[in-house]
Design a protein around this motif. Structure first.
Motif, PDB file in Angstrom:
ATOM      1  N   THR A 324     144.362 -12.397  43.346  1.00 57.89           N
ATOM      2  CA  THR A 324     145.658 -13.093  43.326  1.00 57.89           C
ATOM      3  C   THR A 324     145.946 -13.743  42.093  1.00 57.89           C
ATOM      4  OG1 THR A 324     144.639 -15.037  44.117  1.00 57.89           O
ATOM      5  CG2 THR A 324     145.468 -13.409  45.793  1.00 57.89           C
ATOM      6  N   GLY A 325     146.881 -14.181  41.773  1.00 57.27           N
ATOM      7  CA  GLY A 325     147.367 -14.917  40.464  1.00 57.27           C
ATOM      8  C   GLY A 325     148.623 -15.412  40.671  1.00 57.27           C
ATOM      9  N   GLN A 326     149.301 -15.765  39.636  1.00 61.92           N
ATOM     10  CA  GLN A 326     150.637 -16.519  39.517  1.00 61.92           C
ATOM     11  C   GLN A 326     151.576 -15.372  39.102  1.00 61.92           C
ATOM     12  OE1 GLN A 326     151.688 -20.089  39.988  1.00 61.92           O
ATOM     13  NE2 GLN A 326     149.633 -19.640  41.193  1.00 61.92           N
ATOM     14  N   ILE A 327     152.505 -15.040  40.157  1.00 58.68           N
ATOM     15  CA  ILE A 327     153.448 -14.209  39.985  1.00 58.68           C
ATOM     16  C   ILE A 327     154.723 -14.556  39.617  1.00 58.68           C
ATOM     17  CG2 ILE A 327     154.342 -11.941  40.967  1.00 58.68           C
ATOM     18  CD1 ILE A 327     151.329 -11.976  40.872  1.00 58.68           C
ATOM     19  N   VAL A 328     155.446 -13.814  38.879  1.00 55.77           N
ATOM     20  CA  VAL A 328     156.811 -14.491  38.449  1.00 55.77           C
ATOM     21  C   VAL A 328     157.927 -13.069  38.499  1.00 55.77           C
ATOM     22  CG1 VAL A 328     156.438 -14.177  35.880  1.00 55.77           C
ATOM     23  CG2 VAL A 328     158.486 -15.605  36.848  1.00 55.77           C
ATOM     24  N   PRO A 329     159.006 -13.062  39.154  1.00 55.54           N
ATOM     25  CA  PRO A 329     159.713 -11.911  39.396  1.00 55.54           C
ATOM     26  C   PRO A 329     160.577 -11.611  37.977  1.00 55.54           C
ATOM     27  CG  PRO A 329     160.816 -13.917  40.316  1.00 55.54           C
ATOM     28  CD  PRO A 329     159.433 -14.519  39.980  1.00 55.54           C
ATOM     29  N   LEU A 330     161.069 -10.306  37.980  1.00 60.02           N
ATOM     30  CA  LEU A 330     161.862 -10.000  36.954  1.00 60.02           C
ATOM     31  C   LEU A 330     163.306 -10.722  37.400  1.00 60.02           C
ATOM     32  CD1 LEU A 330     161.079  -6.414  36.459  1.00 60.02           C
ATOM     33  CD2 LEU A 330     160.938  -8.086  34.817  1.00 60.02           C
ATOM     34  N   ALA A 331     164.222 -11.063  36.357  1.00 59.41           N
ATOM     35  CA  ALA A 331     165.520 -11.567  36.609  1.00 59.41           C
ATOM     36  C   ALA A 331     166.397 -10.654  37.153  1.00 59.41           C
ATOM     37  CB  ALA A 331     166.098 -11.841  35.230  1.00 59.41           C
ATOM     38  N   PRO A 332     167.223 -11.033  38.244  1.00 56.19           N
ATOM     39  CA  PRO A 332     167.937 -10.063  39.131  1.00 56.19           C
ATOM     40  C   PRO A 332     169.243  -9.758  38.234  1.00 56.19           C
ATOM     41  CG  PRO A 332     168.383 -12.320  39.686  1.00 56.19           C
ATOM     42  CD  PRO A 332     167.270 -12.458  38.741  1.00 56.19           C
ATOM     43  N   ALA A 333     168.976  -8.929  37.316  1.00 53.68           N
ATOM     44  CA  ALA A 333     169.912  -8.451  36.307  1.00 53.68           C
ATOM     45  C   ALA A 333     169.797  -7.059  35.706  1.00 53.68           C
ATOM     46  CB  ALA A 333     170.210  -9.511  35.216  1.00 53.68           C
ATOM     47  N   GLY A 334     170.623  -6.363  35.295  1.00 56.13           N
ATOM     48  CA  GLY A 334     170.444  -5.147  34.686  1.00 56.13           C
ATOM     49  C   GLY A 334     170.437  -4.014  35.678  1.00 56.13           C
ATOM     50  N   LEU A 335     169.767  -2.843  35.001  1.00 57.76           N
ATOM     51  CA  LEU A 335     169.697  -1.730  36.014  1.00 57.76           C
ATOM     52  C   LEU A 335     168.793  -2.295  37.339  1.00 57.76           C
ATOM     53  CD1 LEU A 335     169.203   0.833  33.223  1.00 57.76           C
ATOM     54  CD2 LEU A 335     171.347   0.751  34.549  1.00 57.76           C
ATOM     55  N   ALA A 336     168.918  -1.251  38.391  1.00 58.97           N
ATOM     56  CA  ALA A 336     168.144  -1.689  39.381  1.00 58.97           C
ATOM     57  C   ALA A 336     167.442  -0.198  39.878  1.00 58.97           C
ATOM     58  CB  ALA A 336     168.941  -2.427  40.601  1.00 58.97           C
ATOM     59  N   ASP A 337     166.243  -0.381  39.983  1.00 59.00           N
ATOM     60  CA  ASP A 337     165.376   0.968  40.390  1.00 59.00           C
ATOM     61  C   ASP A 337     165.308   0.669  42.246  1.00 59.00           C
ATOM     62  OD1 ASP A 337     163.903   3.299  40.534  1.00 59.00           O
ATOM     63  OD2 ASP A 337     162.262   2.219  40.744  1.00 59.00           O
ATOM     64  N   PRO A 338     165.837   1.343  43.010  1.00 53.90           N
ATOM     65  CA  PRO A 338     165.855   1.269  44.458  1.00 53.90           C
ATOM     66  C   PRO A 338     164.231   1.416  44.947  1.00 53.90           C
ATOM     67  CG  PRO A 338     166.897   3.278  43.764  1.00 53.90           C
ATOM     68  CD  PRO A 338     166.781   2.484  42.694  1.00 53.90           C
ATOM     69  N   ALA A 339     163.658   2.411  44.268  1.00 54.88           N
ATOM     70  CA  ALA A 339     162.176   2.439  44.848  1.00 54.88           C
ATOM     71  C   ALA A 339     161.291   1.357  44.642  1.00 54.88           C
ATOM     72  CB  ALA A 339     161.730   3.815  44.250  1.00 54.88           C
ATOM     73  N   THR A 340     161.492   0.848  43.556  1.00 57.17           N
ATOM     74  CA  THR A 340     160.337  -0.302  43.287  1.00 57.17           C
ATOM     75  C   THR A 340     160.807  -1.613  43.191  1.00 57.17           C
ATOM     76  OG1 THR A 340     160.785  -0.044  40.919  1.00 57.17           O
ATOM     77  CG2 THR A 340     159.059   1.472  41.648  1.00 57.17           C
ATOM     78  N   GLY A 341     162.154  -1.847  43.138  1.00 53.45           N
ATOM     79  CA  GLY A 341     162.832  -3.155  42.814  1.00 53.45           C
ATOM     80  C   GLY A 341     162.924  -3.687  41.562  1.00 53.45           C
TER      81      GLY A 341
END
Length: 416
Positions: A324-341
């Motif tokens: 485990t570790g500290q996870i930060v998500p990608l910003a919800p902007a730009g192109l979106a890949d439906p398979a991986t998010g």
């Protein structure tokens, strides 16, 4: 020989906030939590003036290719990393000075807004040594200044990076060296490249930290190398660690642990984050990369993190031990890949990216030219405007002052 801090230095330690990573031993030195007050810049205003040049030319050099750029618009200077050479120009592309003699890999650059110095990633993989190089740029006044002997550069050793780079994951007791085709190197770590100053993740402002991004080996057969790894350091007391560098006897003076270590899932990219840049206009951290090769991922070339979103503890996907570790998500902007998010762009910036604080950027392109029969590397910074559009979020920005290439290209002999 490893340096240790004196008892007098140890009394500088202050309590850290919950969740901060404390140094493991006395040799790591005190590592306070970044303050929450307003950061005070001494080298430049937070936003560049409106009349920045449309282009700036970094010259033609017998060196490695351009790796990064830092722009001090208050003094009118631009700093260029050409792999084994630091170049200082003015905004018209006239060369002010250079720092030569580097035998390691000088990568991305950024200016510390609190001390006006240029910080850059510096790798010595054969010596298992990784540093932040700190350039006292006011002293760079002539061509051919030496990184070791002219008093313009000090370095801080990053033990955390070394530990991950040298990790013996297959347990055979052998360090496999500078190769991605191995089970070793934790998270696929190949060293460091992208660097940038900005507020700690999860905040909208406050005192800056230095964010340092791992290089990650391209390896399509592993599942544990699909994250970008970012280390945050509070550099206010790095004067305790900084040392001149002897490249024949690399020192180990530096913090034992970063303030924080976070993971961002993008899929494996070719040598990780090449250029990291905090954009105060959008409050995002931009990560420009060389395209990855795993077909199950979108393999875009630019990703972003929302700097106001705090990391959360979670499983680092793909780690064989369920770490485990500290996870930060990608910003919800730009192109979106439906398979991986995964979100991102087909954007430029892997050779240099400088945010000007108001939606404008300098985006660097790399090139080559031949001078007197010798192949030389070039770099050109072009003023662009952030639109966020897809697939490329940048568009050419207008300017009231046209950048000019110098009439004569000043060059130096090949660094030793």
């Amino acid at each position: 020989m490893r340096r240790t801090l004196t008892a007098a230095a140890a009394v500088l330690a202050i309590p850290v906030l919950a969740g901060a990573v404390a140094p493991p031993d006395a040799t790591a030195g005190p590592m306070p939590t970044p303050g929450r007050g307003v950061a005070v810049g001494t080298s430049r205003p937070s936003v560049a003036p409106p009349n920045m040049p449309a282009t700036v030319y970094g010259g033609a050099w017998p060196s490695g290719h351009v790796q990064g750029v830092a722009v001090d618009w208050s003094s009118g200077h631009v700093y260029w990393s050409f792999t084994n050479l630091l170049v200082k120009t003015d905004l018209d592309g006239r060369v002010v000075g250079t720092v030569t003699g580097l035998t390691g890999h000088l990568g991305d650059l950024d200016i510390n807004p609190e001390d006006g110095r240029v910080y850059g990633s510096l790798e010595y993989k054969a010596q298992r040594a990784f540093y932040i190089a700190i350039f006292d740029v006011a002293r760079i006044t002539r061509i051919g200044m030496n990184a070791e002997t002219d008093g313009v550069m000090t370095t801080v050793y990053l033990k955390e990076v070394v530990d991950d780079f040298t990790a013996d994951l297959d347990g055979d007791g052998v360090f496999d060296g500078d190769t991605g085709q191995t089970a070793d190197h934790r998270y696929g770590a190949s060293g460091i490249d992208g660097v940038s100053f900005g507020p700690a993740l999860g905040t909208a402002g406050g005192r800056n930290v230095l964010m340092v991004a791992y290089g990650v080996y391209p390896n399509t057969t592993r599942t544990d190398n699909d994250h970008q790894v970012l280390l945050a350091y509070d550099v206010r007391r790095w004067g305790l660690f900084a040392r001149p560098l002897s490249q024949t006897a690399p020192h180990q003076s530096g913090p034992g642990k970063p303030y924080s270590k976070v993971f961002v899932r993008t899929g494996n990219t070719t040598f990780g984050v090449q250029n990291l840049e905090y954009d105060r206009h959008t409050r995002r951290w931009l990560m420009a990369v060389y395209r990855g090769g795993k077909p199950e991922f979108p393999n875009w070339t630019l990703y972003a993190i929302d700097g106001t979103v705090a990391p959360q503890t979670g499983v680092i996907t793909g780690q064989p031990d369920g770490a485990t570790g500290q996870i930060v998500p990608l910003a919800p902007a730009g192109l979106a890949d439906p398979a991986t998010g995964i979100r991102g762009w087909e954007g430029p910036g892997s050779f240099g990216l400088e945010a000007l604080g108001d939606g404008r950027f300098y985006v660097v392109s790399s090139g080559t030219t031949t001078v007197d029969g010798e192949r030389r590397q070039t770099g050109t910074a072009v003023l662009q405007h952030w639109t966020g559009a897809t697939p490329n979020p940048f568009t050419t920005a207008g300017s009231t002052v046209a950048g000019r290439r110098p009439a004569a290209r000043t060059v130096v002999s090949r660094p030793r």
